[in-house]
Scaffold this active site. Structure first.
Site, PDB file in Angstrom:
ATOM      1  N   CYS A 292       0.432   3.400   3.155  1.00 51.19           N
ATOM      2  CA  CYS A 292       1.086   2.808   4.329  1.00 51.19           C
ATOM      3  C   CYS A 292       2.589   3.054   4.249  1.00 51.19           C
ATOM      4  CB  CYS A 292       0.794   1.309   4.415  1.00 51.19           C
ATOM      5  SG  CYS A 292      -0.882   0.920   4.988  1.00 51.19           S
TER       6      CYS A 292
ATOM      7  N   ASP B  32      -0.706  16.262  -2.310  1.00 52.90           N
ATOM      8  CA  ASP B  32      -0.994  15.301  -3.374  1.00 52.90           C
ATOM      9  C   ASP B  32       0.065  15.435  -4.484  1.00 52.90           C
ATOM     10  OD1 ASP B  32      -3.839  13.722  -4.352  1.00 52.90           O
ATOM     11  OD2 ASP B  32      -2.351  14.200  -5.902  1.00 52.90           O
TER      12      ASP B  32
ATOM     13  N   HIS C 169      -8.633   8.004   2.249  1.00 52.87           N
ATOM     14  CA  HIS C 169      -8.013   9.332   2.235  1.00 52.87           C
ATOM     15  C   HIS C 169      -9.058  10.375   1.921  1.00 52.87           C
ATOM     16  CE1 HIS C 169      -7.562   7.518  -1.770  1.00 52.87           C
ATOM     17  NE2 HIS C 169      -7.663   8.739  -2.279  1.00 52.87           N
TER      18      HIS C 169
ATOM     19  N   HIS D 290      -4.379   1.125   8.283  1.00 50.83           N
ATOM     20  CA  HIS D 290      -4.907   0.848   6.947  1.00 50.83           C
ATOM     21  C   HIS D 290      -6.407   0.567   7.014  1.00 50.83           C
ATOM     22  CE1 HIS D 290      -4.666  -0.210   2.694  1.00 50.83           C
ATOM     23  NE2 HIS D 290      -5.646  -1.043   2.999  1.00 50.83           N
TER      24      HIS D 290
ATOM     25  N   ASN E  71     -13.030   9.543  -2.533  1.00 50.67           N
ATOM     26  CA  ASN E  71     -13.493   8.653  -3.597  1.00 50.67           C
ATOM     27  C   ASN E  71     -13.596   7.230  -3.070  1.00 50.67           C
ATOM     28  OD1 ASN E  71     -13.561  10.689  -5.626  1.00 50.67           O
ATOM     29  ND2 ASN E  71     -11.332  10.576  -5.777  1.00 50.67           N
TER      30      ASN E  71
ATOM     31  N   CYS F 230       0.850  -1.196   0.000  1.00 54.73           N
ATOM     32  CA  CYS F 230       0.000   0.000   0.000  1.00 54.73           C
ATOM     33  C   CYS F 230       0.885   1.245   0.000  1.00 54.73           C
ATOM     34  CB  CYS F 230      -0.927  -0.005   1.211  1.00 54.73           C
ATOM     35  SG  CYS F 230      -1.826   1.549   1.430  1.00 54.73           S
TER      36      CYS F 230
HETATM   37  P1  DGP Z   1      -7.937   8.733  -5.443  1.00 55.82           P
HETATM   38  O1  DGP Z   1      -8.113   8.835  -6.911  1.00 55.82           O
HETATM   39  O2  DGP Z   1      -9.103   9.380  -4.680  1.00 55.82           O
HETATM   40  O3  DGP Z   1      -7.628   7.339  -4.973  1.00 55.82           O
HETATM   41  O4  DGP Z   1      -6.689   9.658  -5.108  1.00 55.82           O
HETATM   42  C1  DGP Z   1      -5.400   9.197  -4.897  1.00 55.82           C
HETATM   43  C2  DGP Z   1      -4.508  10.384  -4.892  1.00 55.82           C
HETATM   44  O5  DGP Z   1      -3.255   9.984  -4.386  1.00 55.82           O
HETATM   45  C3  DGP Z   1      -4.250  10.996  -6.263  1.00 55.82           C
HETATM   46  O6  DGP Z   1      -4.771  12.323  -6.292  1.00 55.82           O
HETATM   47  C4  DGP Z   1      -2.743  10.999  -6.430  1.00 55.82           C
HETATM   48  C5  DGP Z   1      -2.243  10.727  -5.026  1.00 55.82           C
HETATM   49  N1  DGP Z   1      -1.043   9.910  -4.976  1.00 55.82           N
HETATM   50  C6  DGP Z   1      -0.872   8.675  -5.510  1.00 55.82           C
HETATM   51  N2  DGP Z   1       0.362   8.223  -5.232  1.00 55.82           N
HETATM   52  C7  DGP Z   1       0.963   9.187  -4.469  1.00 55.82           C
HETATM   53  C8  DGP Z   1       2.257   9.291  -3.892  1.00 55.82           C
HETATM   54  O7  DGP Z   1       3.109   8.401  -3.965  1.00 55.82           O
HETATM   55  N3  DGP Z   1       2.523  10.439  -3.209  1.00 55.82           N
HETATM   56  C9  DGP Z   1       1.593  11.444  -3.082  1.00 55.82           C
HETATM   57  N4  DGP Z   1       1.966  12.530  -2.399  1.00 55.82           N
HETATM   58  N5  DGP Z   1       0.372  11.374  -3.624  1.00 55.82           N
HETATM   59  C10 DGP Z   1       0.072  10.257  -4.321  1.00 55.82           C
END
Ligand code: DGP
Length: 112
Positions: free
Chosen positions: A6, A29, A98, A45, A85, A3
């Site tokens: 995580c 993000d 999240h 988690h 989401n 994950c």
């Molecule tokens: P969702 O589509 O609701 O599952 O959003 C997941 C979000 O997580 C997306 O906007 C991009 C973000 N994201 C994915 N991988 C990483 C990461 O490794 N680091 C950070 N900071 N954000 C991430």
């Protein structure tokens, strides 16, 4: 368990943390959809809102009482949006609960 979030909690993947306490953390993000876009997650988690139950709900209420403090620290004084989401139709890509915090500009009134 494999994950990404995580791994961020554990420090195995770097992130730009904007808040952290014993139960949750918030970080920017990687793919911002607004001038300010951070994610608030429980450290434990939980896969999505569908997995919130009587046993783990206390971390969710903790997150919701913490979000205003995070928003204030991020200077979101004129408002912000909270999104979570859930599942395929909502395009949930990371299966760790999240809450997106979006702000820093007037957002579109379209949410879907
Ligand atoms: P969702 O589509 O609701 O599952 O959003 C997941 C979000 O997580 C997306 O906007 C991009 C973000 N994201 C994915 N991988 C990483 C990461 O490794 N680091 C950070 N900071 N954000 C991430």
């Amino acid at each position: 368990m494999d994950c990404i979030f995580c791994a961020i909690v554990n420090g195995d993947i770097p992130s730009k943390k904007v808040y952290e306490d014993k139960f949750c953390c918030a970080f920017l993000d990687i793919n911002p959809q607004a001038p300010v876009h951070c994610l608030v997650i429980p450290k434990e988690h939980i896969s999505s809102c569908n997995e919130i139950n009587e046993t783990n709900v206390s971390v969710v209420s903790h997150i919701f009482t913490t979000i205003p403090k995070i928003a204030k620290a991020l200077n979101l004084t004129n408002g912000y949006r909270i999104i979570s989401n859930v599942g395929e139709d909502a395009c949930q890509s990371v299966k760790h609960l999240h809450f997106h915090i979006l702000g820093g500009a007037k957002l579109t009134d379209k949410m879907g």
